[in-house]
Design a protein around this motif. Structure first.
Motif, PDB file in Angstrom:
ATOM      1  N   HIS A 236       0.832  -1.209   0.000  1.00  0.00           N
ATOM      2  CA  HIS A 236       0.000   0.000   0.000  1.00  0.00           C
ATOM      3  C   HIS A 236       0.866   1.258   0.000  1.00  0.00           C
ATOM      4  CE1 HIS A 236      -4.309  -1.012   0.318  1.00  0.00           C
ATOM      5  NE2 HIS A 236      -3.829  -2.181   0.679  1.00  0.00           N
ATOM      6  N   SER A 246      -8.015   2.615  -4.733  1.00  0.00           N
ATOM      7  CA  SER A 246      -7.410   2.486  -3.409  1.00  0.00           C
ATOM      8  C   SER A 246      -5.980   3.007  -3.417  1.00  0.00           C
ATOM      9  CB  SER A 246      -7.370   1.006  -3.024  1.00  0.00           C
ATOM     10  OG  SER A 246      -6.407   0.358  -3.827  1.00  0.00           O
ATOM     11  N   ALA A 248      -3.578   1.009  -2.853  1.00  0.00           N
ATOM     12  CA  ALA A 248      -2.743  -0.163  -3.165  1.00  0.00           C
ATOM     13  C   ALA A 248      -1.980   0.043  -4.473  1.00  0.00           C
ATOM     14  CB  ALA A 248      -3.620  -1.403  -3.281  1.00  0.00           C
TER      15      ALA A 248
END
Ligand code: ZN
Ligand code: ZN
Length: 412
Positions: A236, A246, A248
């Motif tokens: 991440h 996200s 990530a």
């Protein structure tokens, strides 16, 4: 490497800020993690030094196999099959081997609790409630605090807002998960502590041998823990391609967590996929996928879920557009945005069109037709599929060409 371009703003400055926001220390978990790490650190060299002659090889093998089983069970079972529902049906042998044995060796809580936490971790991608992400790597204003929190410190605390986690926990209520949860503590003690001691004693006939294998077992679960935790921390924080939904990243290189570490952005963008990683690089670097495919081939799991080609294209296009928007000056972006969106839609439509042919091909293959008729129909479809495939590739190329052109003009 890319840095996050649209990550949420930090919520806390220092770790101690958590206390004024309702977090309290989980003394049981914190003590367990700290003491087992301390034992591992201090007792491992002593155990290898005093181990009976030749026993060090068994100790090392035990640690590595323990870690491998723990990791694989977390990635294949608790993560993909249970938390994300990557297969429609999972047979009891899979629950027993991976859930009642493997995930217990991983020492990361019961499958039910693990999956609930993970569901909340993904849930914030859509809800935007980043303060609920139990493993957030974006809460703090400094990188080392984000790393420490997402990697391990999160387990040292009781989190104040548990509604989403409780809901996810209640939803994972199939019989194998409920029983694994109920039996977790005795299984944990039996498999991680008693079993290695009994085996160590039986092999060497000494208490020293029993204690040596106990230390090897502790090393095994600590390796499994850190390997899995890197998915929440490393993947991440660092990588080459950022996810569309996200924080990530795809870093393409971190193979420790057996396929979960290298394509984490792809995974967050379509979590239910039994694969981690779109395209050929995903195929090359995803050992957990091979295990799931093997289980599927053996009939032990059925109904594997995966993103359609159109969904993959949509995610890739969205990422490209996000990246281009951040890197492009506002007036130029305003001029290009509509054109890029139109090219994206054409690419997605062409992809869907090709997928309808592919679905038809599968349908024809499943029909019980005479051999000649089957061959004739497939030949007919082949030509149409080729046209659709070329159109799909051309639309994709047109979209990427426009992105490159816009960027090239910016730097001209
Ligand atoms: Zn994640
Ligand atoms: Zn996941």
């Amino acid at each position: 490497m890319t840095r996050p371009q649209n990550d949420p703003a930090p919520i806390y400055h220092r770790i101690r800020d958590l206390f004024s926001n309702g977090f309290t220390i989980d003394w049981v978990t914190a003590s367990f993690i700290s003491s087992t790490h301390l034992i591992c650190l201090l007792a491992t060299p002593v155990a290898y030094y005093y181990a009976p002659a030749g026993f060090w090889q068994i100790m090392l093998g035990w640690t590595l196999i323990h870690a491998l089983i723990g990791c694989l069970s977390t990635t294949v079972y608790s993560h993909r099959l249970i938390a994300h529902g990557a297969a429609k049906t999972i047979s009891w042998p899979v629950h027993i081997v991976f859930g009642f044995i493997g995930q217990v060796l991983a020492m990361q809580g019961s499958v039910r609790r693990w999956a609930a936490m993970h569901v909340v971790h993904h849930g914030v991608d859509r809800s935007g409630k980043h303060h609920l992400d139990p493993y957030s790597a974006t809460w703090f204003s400094s990188g080392w605090r984000n790393f420490l929190w997402s990697h391990v410190l999160t387990y040292f605390f009781h989190h104040p807002d548990t509604e989403a986690k409780d809901k996810a926990y209640d939803a994972k209520n199939s019989a194998p998960l409920v029983w694994q949860d109920k039996l977790y503590l005795p299984l944990l003690i039996g498999l991680n502590f008693l079993l290695p001691m009994v085996v160590g004693y039986l092999i060497t006939g000494t208490i020293t041998g029993a204690l040596c294998l106990l230390v090897a077992s502790i090393g095994g679960f600590i390796l499994a823990q850190h390997n899995t935790w890197t998915v929440n921390s490393v993947t991440h924080m660092w990588g080459f391609t950022k996810g569309a939904f996200s924080s990530a990243k795809n870093n393409y290189i971190w193979m420790g967590p057996l396929g979960e570490g290298n394509h984490h952005a792809d995974h967050h963008d379509y979590g239910r996929d039994y694969r981690n990683g779109f395209g050929w690089s995903g195929w090359l670097l995803d050992p957990s996928r091979y295990v799931i495919l093997l289980l599927n081939a053996l009939g032990l799991v059925k109904g594997l879920q995966r993103a359609s080609k159109r969904q993959e294209a949509e995610i890739i296009a969205r990422r490209k557009l996000l990246e281009a928007r951040v890197e492009t000056l506002r007036p130029r972006w305003d001029k290009w945005e509509a054109k890029l969106e139109a090219l994206k839609s054409e690419w997605l439509e062409a992809t869907q069109h090709w997928e309808t042919f592919r679905a038809r091909k599968i349908q024809i293959q499943s029909m019980s037709l005479p051999q000649l008729e089957l061959k004739r129909r497939l030949e007919q479809l082949k030509a149409e599929m080729e046209v659709a495939r070329r159109a799909m590739r051309a639309r994709k190329q047109a979209f990427f060409d426009a992105i490159y052109e816009m960027r090239a003009m910016q730097y001209a």
